[in-house]
Design a protein around this motif. Structure first.
Motif, PDB file in Angstrom:
ATOM      1  N   GLN A  15       0.853  -1.185   0.000  1.00 18.53           N
ATOM      2  CA  GLN A  15       0.000   0.000   0.000  1.00 18.53           C
ATOM      3  C   GLN A  15       0.890   1.236   0.000  1.00 18.53           C
ATOM      4  O   GLN A  15       0.586   2.237  -0.639  1.00 18.53           O
ATOM      5  N   ALA A  16       1.981   1.139   0.743  1.00 12.95           N
ATOM      6  CA  ALA A  16       3.053   2.144   0.719  1.00 12.95           C
ATOM      7  C   ALA A  16       4.356   1.344   0.771  1.00 12.95           C
ATOM      8  O   ALA A  16       4.663   0.723   1.788  1.00 12.95           O
ATOM      9  N   ALA A  17       5.091   1.316  -0.327  1.00 13.62           N
ATOM     10  CA  ALA A  17       6.217   0.392  -0.465  1.00 13.62           C
ATOM     11  C   ALA A  17       7.438   0.851   0.323  1.00 13.62           C
ATOM     12  O   ALA A  17       7.681   2.051   0.498  1.00 13.62           O
ATOM     13  N   GLU A  38      16.861   6.248  13.590  1.00 12.99           N
ATOM     14  CA  GLU A  38      16.801   4.809  13.870  1.00 12.99           C
ATOM     15  C   GLU A  38      15.729   4.127  13.016  1.00 12.99           C
ATOM     16  O   GLU A  38      15.951   3.020  12.496  1.00 12.99           O
ATOM     17  N   SER A  39      14.587   4.767  12.847  1.00  8.50           N
ATOM     18  CA  SER A  39      13.528   4.177  12.034  1.00  8.50           C
ATOM     19  C   SER A  39      13.982   4.021  10.583  1.00  8.50           C
ATOM     20  O   SER A  39      13.735   2.987   9.948  1.00  8.50           O
ATOM     21  N   ARG A  40      14.660   5.031  10.081  1.00 12.40           N
ATOM     22  CA  ARG A  40      15.160   4.973   8.709  1.00 12.40           C
ATOM     23  C   ARG A  40      16.133   3.808   8.548  1.00 12.40           C
ATOM     24  O   ARG A  40      16.090   3.093   7.536  1.00 12.40           O
ATOM     25  N   ARG A  41      16.992   3.595   9.533  1.00 13.46           N
ATOM     26  CA  ARG A  41      17.945   2.481   9.469  1.00 13.46           C
ATOM     27  C   ARG A  41      17.212   1.149   9.354  1.00 13.46           C
ATOM     28  O   ARG A  41      17.612   0.259   8.591  1.00 13.46           O
ATOM     29  N   LEU A  42      16.117   0.995  10.091  1.00 15.31           N
ATOM     30  CA  LEU A  42      15.363  -0.255  10.059  1.00 15.31           C
ATOM     31  C   LEU A  42      14.729  -0.484   8.685  1.00 15.31           C
ATOM     32  O   LEU A  42      14.795  -1.593   8.139  1.00 15.31           O
ATOM     33  N   PHE A  43      14.129   0.547   8.126  1.00 17.45           N
ATOM     34  CA  PHE A  43      13.526   0.401   6.796  1.00 17.45           C
ATOM     35  C   PHE A  43      14.593   0.117   5.742  1.00 17.45           C
ATOM     36  O   PHE A  43      14.371  -0.689   4.825  1.00 17.45           O
ATOM     37  N   GLU A  44      15.732   0.753   5.860  1.00 11.66           N
ATOM     38  CA  GLU A  44      16.799   0.520   4.884  1.00 11.66           C
ATOM     39  C   GLU A  44      17.381  -0.884   5.018  1.00 11.66           C
ATOM     40  O   GLU A  44      17.852  -1.460   4.033  1.00 11.66           O
ATOM     41  N   THR A  45      17.335  -1.463   6.213  1.00  9.44           N
ATOM     42  CA  THR A  45      17.742  -2.856   6.397  1.00  9.44           C
ATOM     43  C   THR A  45      16.847  -3.787   5.591  1.00  9.44           C
ATOM     44  O   THR A  45      17.311  -4.727   4.934  1.00  9.44           O
ATOM     45  N   VAL A  46      15.544  -3.518   5.621  1.00 10.60           N
ATOM     46  CA  VAL A  46      14.595  -4.336   4.863  1.00 10.60           C
ATOM     47  C   VAL A  46      14.777  -4.109   3.365  1.00 10.60           C
ATOM     48  O   VAL A  46      14.713  -5.054   2.560  1.00 10.60           O
ATOM     49  N   LEU A  47      15.027  -2.868   2.973  1.00 10.69           N
ATOM     50  CA  LEU A  47      15.295  -2.571   1.562  1.00 10.69           C
ATOM     51  C   LEU A  47      16.533  -3.321   1.076  1.00 10.69           C
ATOM     52  O   LEU A  47      16.524  -3.930  -0.005  1.00 10.69           O
ATOM     53  N   ALA A  48      17.601  -3.308   1.882  1.00 13.35           N
ATOM     54  CA  ALA A  48      18.853  -3.969   1.508  1.00 13.35           C
ATOM     55  C   ALA A  48      18.682  -5.478   1.408  1.00 13.35           C
ATOM     56  O   ALA A  48      19.423  -6.144   0.674  1.00 13.35           O
ATOM     57  N   ALA A  49      17.694  -6.015   2.114  1.00 13.53           N
ATOM     58  CA  ALA A  49      17.425  -7.458   2.057  1.00 13.53           C
ATOM     59  C   ALA A  49      16.615  -7.845   0.826  1.00 13.53           C
ATOM     60  O   ALA A  49      16.284  -9.018   0.645  1.00 13.53           O
ATOM     61  N   GLY A  50      16.294  -6.860  -0.022  1.00 13.10           N
ATOM     62  CA  GLY A  50      15.608  -7.154  -1.277  1.00 13.10           C
ATOM     63  C   GLY A  50      14.103  -7.059  -1.219  1.00 13.10           C
ATOM     64  O   GLY A  50      13.411  -7.595  -2.088  1.00 13.10           O
ATOM     65  N   HIS A  51      13.570  -6.353  -0.206  1.00 13.81           N
ATOM     66  CA  HIS A  51      12.122  -6.306  -0.032  1.00 13.81           C
ATOM     67  C   HIS A  51      11.551  -4.910  -0.285  1.00 13.81           C
ATOM     68  O   HIS A  51      10.557  -4.522   0.325  1.00 13.81           O
ATOM     69  N   GLY A  52      12.159  -4.177  -1.190  1.00  9.64           N
ATOM     70  CA  GLY A  52      11.748  -2.806  -1.440  1.00  9.64           C
ATOM     71  C   GLY A  52      10.345  -2.656  -1.973  1.00  9.64           C
ATOM     72  O   GLY A  52       9.723  -1.598  -1.797  1.00  9.64           O
ATOM     73  N   GLU A  53       9.804  -3.690  -2.637  1.00 12.53           N
ATOM     74  CA  GLU A  53       8.451  -3.600  -3.195  1.00 12.53           C
ATOM     75  C   GLU A  53       7.390  -3.996  -2.191  1.00 12.53           C
ATOM     76  O   GLU A  53       6.195  -3.877  -2.477  1.00 12.53           O
ATOM     77  N   GLN A  54       7.789  -4.493  -1.023  1.00 15.34           N
ATOM     78  CA  GLN A  54       6.809  -4.872  -0.011  1.00 15.34           C
ATOM     79  C   GLN A  54       6.277  -3.646   0.719  1.00 15.34           C
ATOM     80  O   GLN A  54       6.868  -2.572   0.701  1.00 15.34           O
ATOM     81  N   ASP A  55       5.145  -3.833   1.389  1.00 13.67           N
ATOM     82  CA  ASP A  55       4.556  -2.744   2.161  1.00 13.67           C
ATOM     83  C   ASP A  55       5.457  -2.362   3.332  1.00 13.67           C
ATOM     84  O   ASP A  55       6.239  -3.181   3.837  1.00 13.67           O
ATOM     85  N   MET A  56       5.325  -1.124   3.785  1.00 13.20           N
ATOM     86  CA  MET A  56       6.155  -0.646   4.881  1.00 13.20           C
ATOM     87  C   MET A  56       5.955  -1.453   6.157  1.00 13.20           C
ATOM     88  O   MET A  56       6.818  -1.443   7.043  1.00 13.20           O
TER      89      MET A  56
END
Length: 291
Positions: free
Chosen positions: A230-232, A259-277
Motif C-alpha cells: 500500500q506504501a512500499a 533509527e527508524s530509517r535504518r530499520l527500513f533501509e535494512t529491509v530494503l537492503a534485504a531485497g524487499h523494497g516492493e513490499q509494504d512498509m
C-alpha cells in the motif's frame, strides 16, 4: 479542456480513477501501459507521449516517483519545457525536497505557467476511497483553481501558504508515520518473542486508546505476514531521506527518524523494497535470529 494526470503507480492509478468516476474529462499518461485498461473503462483518454498530454490539457496533475521522472515529463531544461508549462496549471502531488519544489515553482512561473504544490497524506487504500489529505501551497489564485480537483481524491484540503510549505508539512507528517510504523513493528516483534497471541495483541492495540487507521492497517499486515504494498518500503526510504535532508538543513534533531530509517533501509537492503512498509517488522525478526 480535459485535465491531465501523469503517474499511475500505487497511488496515482486509484486517484485518477476517482477523478474519472467524478465525471472529469481526464487524459492520462504513464510510462508503463499496465493501468490503462481500467482507466479507459472509466472513460479516461490515453496520451501516447508527455507532449500529447500537455497539448490536450491546460491543467496537469503530476504524481510521479521522483525528481528525475518529474523533470522528464515536463522536459525541464529542454526545448519543449516552456511550451508544456506556459499557460498551464501544474499541480504536483509527488514528494520532493523543499529546494526542488521551490525551484520547480520558479521555473514554471518563469515560463508563464501556474504551480500548486499538493503532496498528500495517505497510502493506496485511502487513495482508493478518496480519503487522502492534501496539503496545498502556492499562489492563492492557482490554489483556488486547483481545489475542485481534489474533492474526488481527498477528504480534506489544508492550505499552508507559499511553496514549499506544503512539502515541509508533508515531510514533518512523514517523520511521524515512519517512526510510528517502526515502533509498531518493534512492539509486534516483542509480543511474538514473549509468546503472546498476536491476534490478541492486535485486538488490544486496535480497541484501545492507541488505535489509529495506520495502526489497524499495518498491524493487520504484520500479524498475517501480508506485505502486499500500500506504501512500499522503497518509497518509505526515499521519503525518510528527504525528511533527514530537511531536518539537517533546519538543524533539527531527529533521533527517532534516524533509527527508524535504518530499520527500513535494512529491509530494503534485504531485497524487499516492493513490499509494504509493514514489512519493517521483519528487521526485528532477522535481528533476533541466533548467529
Amino acid at each position: 479542456m480535459p485535465t491531465g494526470f501523469a503517474g499511475l503507480g500505487l497511488m496515482g492509478e486509484p486517484m485518477a480513477a476517482n477523478l474519472c468516476r467524478a465525471g472529469l474529462d481526464l487524459t492520462v499518461y504513464n510510462r508503463s501501459p499496465r493501468p490503462y485498461d481500467a482507466l479507459r473503462a472509466l472513460g479516461a483518454v490515453v496520451a501516447d507521449t508527455p507532449a500529447a498530454l500537455f497539448e490536450a490539457c491546460d491543467t496537469v496533475i503530476l504524481m510521479l516517483a521522483n525528481d528525475q521522472a518529474t523533470d522528464l515529463i515536463l522536459d525541464r531544461g529542454g526545448a519543449s519545457f516552456a511550451a508544456r508549462v506556459g499557460g498551464h496549471l501544474i499541480v504536483n502531488m509527488g514528494t520532493h525536497s523543499l529546494a526542488y519544489s521551490q525551484a520547480l515553482e520558479a521555473d514554471i512561473r518563469g515560463a508563464g505557467g501556474s504551480f500548486v504544490e499538493a503532496p498528500v497524506s495517505g497510502s493506496r487504500l485511502p487513495a482508493q476511497s478518496g480519503a487522502l489529505v492534501a496539503m496545498l501551497a502556492g499562489d492563492p489564485d492557482a490554489v483556488a483553481r486547483a481545489r475542485p480537483l481534489f474533492v474526488p481524491m481527498c477528504r480534506e484540503m489544508v492550505e499552508t501558504g507559499a511553496v514549499p510549505s506544503a512539502m515541509a508539512m508533508k515531510l514533518a507528517v512523514n517523520l511521524y508515520l515512519v517512526a510510528t510504523v517502526a515502533a509498531l513493528g518493534e512492539a509486534a516483534a516483542l509480543a511474538g518473542s514473549l509468546g503472546l497471541d498476536l491476534g490478541l495483541f492486535e485486538q488490544v492495540i486496535t480497541s484501545g486508546p492507541l488505535r489509529s487507521d495506520i495502526a489497524a492497517a499495518k498491524l493487520a499486515k504484520m500479524v498475517r505476514d501480508d506485505f502486499g504494498p500500500q506504501a512500499a518500503i522503497r518509497d518509505v526510504c526515499k521519503n525518510a531521506a528527504l525528511v533527514a535532508e530537511a531536518a539537517a538543513t533546519a538543524r533539527a534533531p531527529v533521533p527517532l527518524l534516524t533509527e527508524s530509517r535504518r530499520l527500513f533501509e535494512t529491509v530494503l537492503a534485504a531485497g524487499h523494497g516492493e513490499q509494504d512498509m509493514a514489512a519493517v517488522v521483519t528487521a526485528f525478526h532477522e535481528a533476533g535470529k541466533p548467529t
